[in-house]
Design a protein around this motif. Sequence first.
Motif, PDB file in Angstrom:
ATOM      1  N   GLY A 155      52.243  16.580   7.939  1.00 50.39           N
ATOM      2  CA  GLY A 155      51.620  15.889   9.061  1.00 50.39           C
ATOM      3  C   GLY A 155      52.320  16.232  10.350  1.00 50.39           C
ATOM      4  N   ASP A 156      52.800  15.207  11.052  1.00 53.34           N
ATOM      5  CA  ASP A 156      53.481  15.410  12.337  1.00 53.34           C
ATOM      6  C   ASP A 156      54.971  15.653  12.182  1.00 53.34           C
ATOM      7  OD1 ASP A 156      51.141  15.139  13.701  1.00 53.34           O
ATOM      8  OD2 ASP A 156      51.478  13.046  14.296  1.00 53.34           O
ATOM      9  N   ARG A 157      55.464  15.671  10.952  1.00 51.71           N
ATOM     10  CA  ARG A 157      56.903  15.802  10.729  1.00 51.71           C
ATOM     11  C   ARG A 157      57.253  17.161  10.147  1.00 51.71           C
ATOM     12  NH1 ARG A 157      60.244  10.671   8.615  1.00 51.71           N
ATOM     13  NH2 ARG A 157      59.525   9.104  10.103  1.00 51.71           N
ATOM     14  N   ALA A 158      58.404  17.680  10.583  1.00 47.71           N
ATOM     15  CA  ALA A 158      58.984  18.863   9.959  1.00 47.71           C
ATOM     16  C   ALA A 158      60.372  18.492   9.458  1.00 47.71           C
ATOM     17  CB  ALA A 158      59.070  20.013  10.951  1.00 47.71           C
ATOM     18  N   THR A 159      60.717  18.975   8.274  1.00 49.13           N
ATOM     19  CA  THR A 159      62.025  18.697   7.691  1.00 49.13           C
ATOM     20  C   THR A 159      62.689  20.006   7.295  1.00 49.13           C
ATOM     21  OG1 THR A 159      61.034  18.436   5.491  1.00 49.13           O
ATOM     22  CG2 THR A 159      61.321  16.437   6.808  1.00 49.13           C
ATOM     23  N   GLY A 160      63.995  19.926   7.080  1.00 54.52           N
ATOM     24  CA  GLY A 160      64.784  21.085   6.686  1.00 54.52           C
ATOM     25  C   GLY A 160      66.167  20.988   7.290  1.00 54.52           C
ATOM     26  N   GLY A 187      60.214  27.040  12.093  1.00 53.92           N
ATOM     27  CA  GLY A 187      60.379  27.408  10.694  1.00 53.92           C
ATOM     28  C   GLY A 187      61.271  28.622  10.521  1.00 53.92           C
ATOM     29  N   ASP A 188      61.106  29.636  11.379  1.00 51.41           N
ATOM     30  CA  ASP A 188      61.965  30.822  11.310  1.00 51.41           C
ATOM     31  C   ASP A 188      63.422  30.470  11.594  1.00 51.41           C
ATOM     32  OD1 ASP A 188      59.916  32.571  10.650  1.00 51.41           O
ATOM     33  OD2 ASP A 188      59.502  33.138  12.728  1.00 51.41           O
ATOM     34  N   LEU A 189      63.630  29.587  12.560  1.00 56.73           N
ATOM     35  CA  LEU A 189      64.996  29.190  12.918  1.00 56.73           C
ATOM     36  C   LEU A 189      65.666  28.423  11.776  1.00 56.73           C
ATOM     37  CD1 LEU A 189      64.228  28.060  16.565  1.00 56.73           C
ATOM     38  CD2 LEU A 189      65.820  29.894  15.954  1.00 56.73           C
ATOM     39  N   VAL A 190      64.956  27.467  11.187  1.00 53.92           N
ATOM     40  CA  VAL A 190      65.523  26.701  10.085  1.00 53.92           C
ATOM     41  C   VAL A 190      65.803  27.607   8.885  1.00 53.92           C
ATOM     42  CG1 VAL A 190      65.083  24.834   8.428  1.00 53.92           C
ATOM     43  CG2 VAL A 190      64.455  24.541  10.837  1.00 53.92           C
ATOM     44  N   GLY A 191      64.916  28.558   8.641  1.00 54.42           N
ATOM     45  CA  GLY A 191      65.095  29.470   7.514  1.00 54.42           C
ATOM     46  C   GLY A 191      66.266  30.414   7.675  1.00 54.42           C
ATOM     47  N   ARG A 192      66.749  30.599   8.878  1.00 51.78           N
ATOM     48  CA  ARG A 192      67.934  31.432   9.128  1.00 51.78           C
ATOM     49  C   ARG A 192      69.138  30.510   9.255  1.00 51.78           C
ATOM     50  NH1 ARG A 192      63.598  34.201  10.628  1.00 51.78           N
ATOM     51  NH2 ARG A 192      63.699  36.492  10.493  1.00 51.78           N
ATOM     52  N   GLU A 193      69.785  30.288   8.142  1.00 53.21           N
ATOM     53  CA  GLU A 193      70.895  29.323   8.099  1.00 53.21           C
ATOM     54  C   GLU A 193      72.048  29.792   8.983  1.00 53.21           C
ATOM     55  OE1 GLU A 193      70.934  27.126   3.925  1.00 53.21           O
ATOM     56  OE2 GLU A 193      71.034  29.298   3.670  1.00 53.21           O
ATOM     57  N   HIS A 238      67.781  13.603   5.008  1.00 50.54           N
ATOM     58  CA  HIS A 238      66.420  13.257   5.423  1.00 50.54           C
ATOM     59  C   HIS A 238      66.110  13.686   6.864  1.00 50.54           C
ATOM     60  CE1 HIS A 238      68.892   9.855   6.775  1.00 50.54           C
ATOM     61  NE2 HIS A 238      67.998   9.696   7.731  1.00 50.54           N
ATOM     62  N   GLU A 239      66.888  14.594   7.407  1.00 52.62           N
ATOM     63  CA  GLU A 239      66.707  15.087   8.782  1.00 52.62           C
ATOM     64  C   GLU A 239      65.252  15.508   9.027  1.00 52.62           C
ATOM     65  OE1 GLU A 239      69.106  18.295  11.631  1.00 52.62           O
ATOM     66  OE2 GLU A 239      69.415  18.272   9.472  1.00 52.62           O
ATOM     67  N   PHE A 240      64.712  15.077  10.171  1.00 51.12           N
ATOM     68  CA  PHE A 240      63.330  15.435  10.493  1.00 51.12           C
ATOM     69  C   PHE A 240      63.137  15.489  12.000  1.00 51.12           C
ATOM     70  CE2 PHE A 240      63.299  10.859  10.848  1.00 51.12           C
ATOM     71  CZ  PHE A 240      62.387  10.584  11.861  1.00 51.12           C
ATOM     72  N   VAL A 241      62.062  16.161  12.417  1.00 51.39           N
ATOM     73  CA  VAL A 241      61.690  16.218  13.822  1.00 51.39           C
ATOM     74  C   VAL A 241      60.195  15.956  13.930  1.00 51.39           C
ATOM     75  CG1 VAL A 241      61.182  18.699  13.888  1.00 51.39           C
ATOM     76  CG2 VAL A 241      61.998  17.551  15.951  1.00 51.39           C
ATOM     77  N   LEU A 242      59.779  15.344  15.043  1.00 50.60           N
ATOM     78  CA  LEU A 242      58.370  15.043  15.288  1.00 50.60           C
ATOM     79  C   LEU A 242      57.747  16.210  16.056  1.00 50.60           C
ATOM     80  CD1 LEU A 242      58.716  11.279  16.259  1.00 50.60           C
ATOM     81  CD2 LEU A 242      58.044  12.244  14.052  1.00 50.60           C
ATOM     82  N   LEU A 243      56.861  16.933  15.406  1.00 50.27           N
ATOM     83  CA  LEU A 243      56.317  18.166  15.978  1.00 50.27           C
ATOM     84  C   LEU A 243      55.555  17.958  17.294  1.00 50.27           C
ATOM     85  CD1 LEU A 243      55.184  19.928  12.693  1.00 50.27           C
ATOM     86  CD2 LEU A 243      57.115  20.546  14.161  1.00 50.27           C
ATOM     87  N   PRO A 244      54.779  16.864  17.472  1.00 47.43           N
ATOM     88  CA  PRO A 244      54.082  16.707  18.750  1.00 47.43           C
ATOM     89  C   PRO A 244      55.005  16.605  19.957  1.00 47.43           C
ATOM     90  CG  PRO A 244      53.095  15.284  17.083  1.00 47.43           C
ATOM     91  CD  PRO A 244      54.378  15.829  16.498  1.00 47.43           C
ATOM     92  N   ASP A 245      56.281  16.318  19.709  1.00 48.72           N
ATOM     93  CA  ASP A 245      57.205  16.189  20.824  1.00 48.72           C
ATOM     94  C   ASP A 245      57.707  17.537  21.319  1.00 48.72           C
ATOM     95  OD1 ASP A 245      58.240  14.232  22.552  1.00 48.72           O
ATOM     96  OD2 ASP A 245      60.222  14.343  21.625  1.00 48.72           O
ATOM     97  N   LEU A 246      57.564  18.600  20.540  1.00 48.96           N
ATOM     98  CA  LEU A 246      58.043  19.907  20.991  1.00 48.96           C
ATOM     99  C   LEU A 246      57.334  20.376  22.266  1.00 48.96           C
ATOM    100  CD1 LEU A 246      59.274  19.841  18.067  1.00 48.96           C
ATOM    101  CD2 LEU A 246      58.945  22.318  18.038  1.00 48.96           C
ATOM    102  N   PRO A 247      55.987  20.360  22.323  1.00 46.51           N
ATOM    103  CA  PRO A 247      55.341  20.757  23.589  1.00 46.51           C
ATOM    104  C   PRO A 247      55.705  19.853  24.754  1.00 46.51           C
ATOM    105  CG  PRO A 247      53.760  20.772  21.780  1.00 46.51           C
ATOM    106  CD  PRO A 247      54.992  20.116  21.260  1.00 46.51           C
TER     107      PRO A 247
END
Length: 374
Positions: free
Chosen positions: A102-107, A22-28, A351-360
Amino acid sequence: MSPNDWLARYRDRAERLTADLGDLVGRESPSEDSALVSALAAWIRDRLGERGVDARTEPCAGAGDALVARVGAGDGGTLILGHLDTVWPAGTISGSPFRVDGDRATGPGVFDMKAGIAVGMAVLEGLSEGRAGSATLLLVPDEEVGSNASRGLTVALARRHRSVLVLEPSDGGAVKVARKGNGLFRISFHGRAAHAGLEPERGASALAELARCVLFLEALADAREGTTVVPSRARSGDRTNVVPEDGELAVDVRVWTPEESRRLEAEIRGYRPRDPRVSVAVDGGFDRPPLAPTPESEALFARAREVGRAIGLDLQASRVGGASDGNLTAAAGVPTLDGLGPSGGGAHARHEFVLLPDLPRRAALIAALVAADR
């Protein structure tokens, strides 16, 4: 540590991974704004420093700063490679903020490739804590626009390591073992203006020659070889009653083999106008060679598959048309495995998104690979 130990560690830190994302996405960090890109590099440097990782910024003339972080003594080990810049202009975040559903993050930039950066940060932190291996994290400021300012740094660092793992997004979960080489040609046309109604025959139309060149270029594509030649942007004329004097054409070219790149380079530069009164100039060319599998990179993929199986990842191999800085490191002779970033979709799209469970999982995969390479 076993791969499962790494996975347990990063699952315990899933909230931190999401917070970092979230911090990374917020820093354009749009490619065209070197100040914002450099600010992101400085933020990552400071955040890694707080977590015990030696990090610095490295200027890349005209493009902003790269981020270089290191764990382990001396050279060698693994280069973990990514980029800071995104395709999204400053201000996009106001209308498309970082969101978790849920399991998705967007931004903007969450998939390509802020999620990969979050994983790279976590990997270096974990390796530093466990003194488990030697690795360098390199995040360049200009990958989305060709890496002209950073390629020297990338190649020099790659040659000081035994292998390269690229944090670019995965291809539906698959690792990218081959990428096309790509080039961008800019062709300019200069003819002679004339009144379109009174004496058009006295003019030499840059637009007409541009159109003929488009047909010539499209005929250079070869579906059997996987070669694409796409005239992607054109400009000519500014008044409706004037024979256009000038024109410009951009051409996107993708190839699987060096032989095809040489063929196309010669064909495009050899274009001759049908109207001798129109002059043609060709600029640009191939800026990234193909990333082709080698015995060494295939062995690296085999190790990744073995580690993946241990943590529940069934890694498949993928060949893609897009290029990355992995093309540069592979061409420098360093075994390279690409597409190790988290799964998601919609790169460069709203509609860019990432699946959060895949980060670990991706952090555990990379950390285990680095720790095993001693």
